[in-house]
Design a protein around this motif. Structure first.
Motif, PDB file in Angstrom:
ATOM      1  N   PRO A 257       0.819  -1.231   0.000  1.00 34.09           N
ATOM      2  CA  PRO A 257       0.000   0.000   0.000  1.00 34.09           C
ATOM      3  C   PRO A 257       0.846   1.272   0.000  1.00 34.09           C
ATOM      4  O   PRO A 257       0.563   2.227  -0.736  1.00 34.09           O
ATOM      5  CB  PRO A 257      -0.819  -0.128   1.283  1.00 34.09           C
ATOM      6  N   SER A 272      -5.039  -0.060  -0.912  1.00 35.14           N
ATOM      7  CA  SER A 272      -5.412  -1.166  -0.029  1.00 35.14           C
ATOM      8  C   SER A 272      -6.193  -2.236  -0.779  1.00 35.14           C
ATOM      9  O   SER A 272      -6.000  -3.438  -0.559  1.00 35.14           O
ATOM     10  CB  SER A 272      -6.243  -0.647   1.151  1.00 35.14           C
ATOM     11  N   THR A 275      -3.811  -4.227  -2.879  1.00 36.51           N
ATOM     12  CA  THR A 275      -3.026  -5.102  -2.015  1.00 36.51           C
ATOM     13  C   THR A 275      -3.848  -6.317  -1.588  1.00 36.51           C
ATOM     14  O   THR A 275      -3.329  -7.446  -1.515  1.00 36.51           O
ATOM     15  CB  THR A 275      -2.531  -4.338  -0.778  1.00 36.51           C
TER      16      THR A 275
END
Length: 417
Positions: A257, A272, A275
């Motif tokens: 991130p 996020s 990820t």
């Protein structure tokens, strides 16, 4: 005068129990191994869920308690460090006591820090103690590997260990559910849910896990068996390989991130989400790596995966456009690192002495956990010095090439191929 019954003949019926036919015994053993795999995977997933509880809560805790960034980082790192190092004694203890006792005990013990952190969220000393004790959940990796290895024949062992490794997705469950549960049902809710799940995992482990009929507890103390495992060359070789594969997965799941936000100017939410996709793909790829090792020799599979990792890291080093080249590079790394993690433990099951699988697993698992701790620090230091991440990916590419060479030469000789 004697009674009529005095001289009555007594008929003695001797019931001779014959063992069940061999085909029924084989069917029962076949069914049992899948039960063991399912229960071990569930217990591992739940314990890893507990292990990762603090990470999504850390920013809120840091803000609420006014913690310095370093203190907040220590709070998140404590379960990782303790869970990684703790696999060493837990692996040896599993060789002695078996998975049933160890999964039951560790699952119940892990409820203690879960409830402590949930009930005392504003006490830094309690949170730090909770962070240390949450490491217990991370040690359960060293319980499941020897259990699954003992039940499955070599032709299915890689696939089975890969399926068990899906339990690392417990960290993703923590990421996706902790904050929504707290928002919907109160701050204590995620801790109560996880504590209840741990009790269920303990009950399932005690009720359903059994040791293989041919398992014999090894002699010697836990420390002596750990020392014996350290003397095995294969322990060190596989530790290096797992530090790259699983350590690389952990490092990317933690630092990606930040990298995406810094290098590609993504929002926190977008970084996020991407990820999370990386993590999910790596978890799915793990059983694929194990499955491949059941069909092609594990050294060939792992050597090829490490070579691919080197190529993809070199591609990421030039910071290509995120769509599509950068995305291909990072998702490719997720796939090869996840599959590589599964391949390493196919090799553990093949190369470690049968009575030392737990001890070797603990040491190799510790190396993997610690392998994920240092790369984010290195990447941060490189960016702070150079203003870009190129050299970090170059180092990853070189490390992957070195692991490919190690696998295809030294480890292949150990495997006798």
């Amino acid at each position: 005068m004697s009674s009529p019954d005095a001289h009555a003949e007594v008929e003695v019926v001797v019931v001779v129990s014959h063992p069940a036919p061999i085909h029924l015994r084989r069917a029962a053993a076949n069914a049992r191994k899948w039960v063991v795999l399912a229960v071990c995977t569930i217990a591992f997933t739940v314990n890893f869920w507990a292990w990762a509880l603090l990470a999504p809560l850390a920013p809120g805790i840091g803000q609420r308690l006014g913690l310095a960034p370093f203190t907040q980082s220590v709070l998140v790192a404590l379960p990782v460090i303790i869970g990684s190092i703790g696999r060493i004694p837990v692996g040896s203890l599993t060789d002695r006591w078996g998975a049933r006792s160890m999964f039951t005990a560790l699952s119940l013990l892990t409820t203690i820090p879960v409830l402590l952190v949930g009930l005392f969220p504003d006490s830094l000393p309690v949170l730090l103690l909770g962070g240390v004790l949450l490491g217990l959940g991370g040690t359960t990796f060293a319980v499941g590997v020897p259990a699954v290895s003992g039940w499955f024949p070599s032709a299915q062992r890689g696939m089975a260990l890969g399926v068990f490794g899906v339990g690392t997705g417990g960290t993703a469950i923590a990421t996706f559910t902790t904050l929504p549960l707290a928002s919907a049902s109160g701050e204590l809710a995620p801790f109560l849910v996880v504590a209840a799940a741990l009790v269920v995992a303990a009950a399932l482990s005690w009720a359903l896990l059994r040791d293989p009929a041919d398992r014999t507890p090894p002699s010697g103390s836990t420390s002596s068996r750990t020392v014996e495992a350290l003397r095995l060359g294969v322990t060190w070789q596989l530790s290096v390989l797992y530090a790259l594969t699983f350590g690389g997965f952990v490092a990317f799941s933690v630092y990606l991130p930040t990298y995406l936000k810094t290098s590609y100017d993504l929002t926190v939410e977008d970084a996020s989400t991407r990820t999370a996709g990386f993590v999910v793909l790596a978890v799915i790829a793990r059983p694929v790596g194990g499955w491949l090792c059941d069909r092609v020799h594990p050294t060939t599979v792992l050597g090829g995966l490490c070579s691919l990792a080197a190529l993809l890291a070199a591609l990421a080093a030039v910071e290509p456009p995120l769509v599509p080249v950068g995305t291909i590079a990072f998702l490719g790394l997720a796939a090869v690192l996840g599959a590589g993690s599964g391949a390493v433990f196919a090799l553990v099951a093949e190369l470690a002495p049968k009575d030392h699988v737990g001890a070797v697993t603990g040491l190799v698992g510790a190396a993997g956990g610690l392998g994920g701790f240092f790369p984010p620090l290195v990447m941060g230091a490189i960016y702070g010095t150079a203003g870009h991440y190129t050299w970090g990916f170059v180092l990853l590419a070189l490390a992957a090439l070195g692991c490919a060479a190690l696998t295809l030469t030294v480890v292949r000789r150990e495997a006798g191929t």
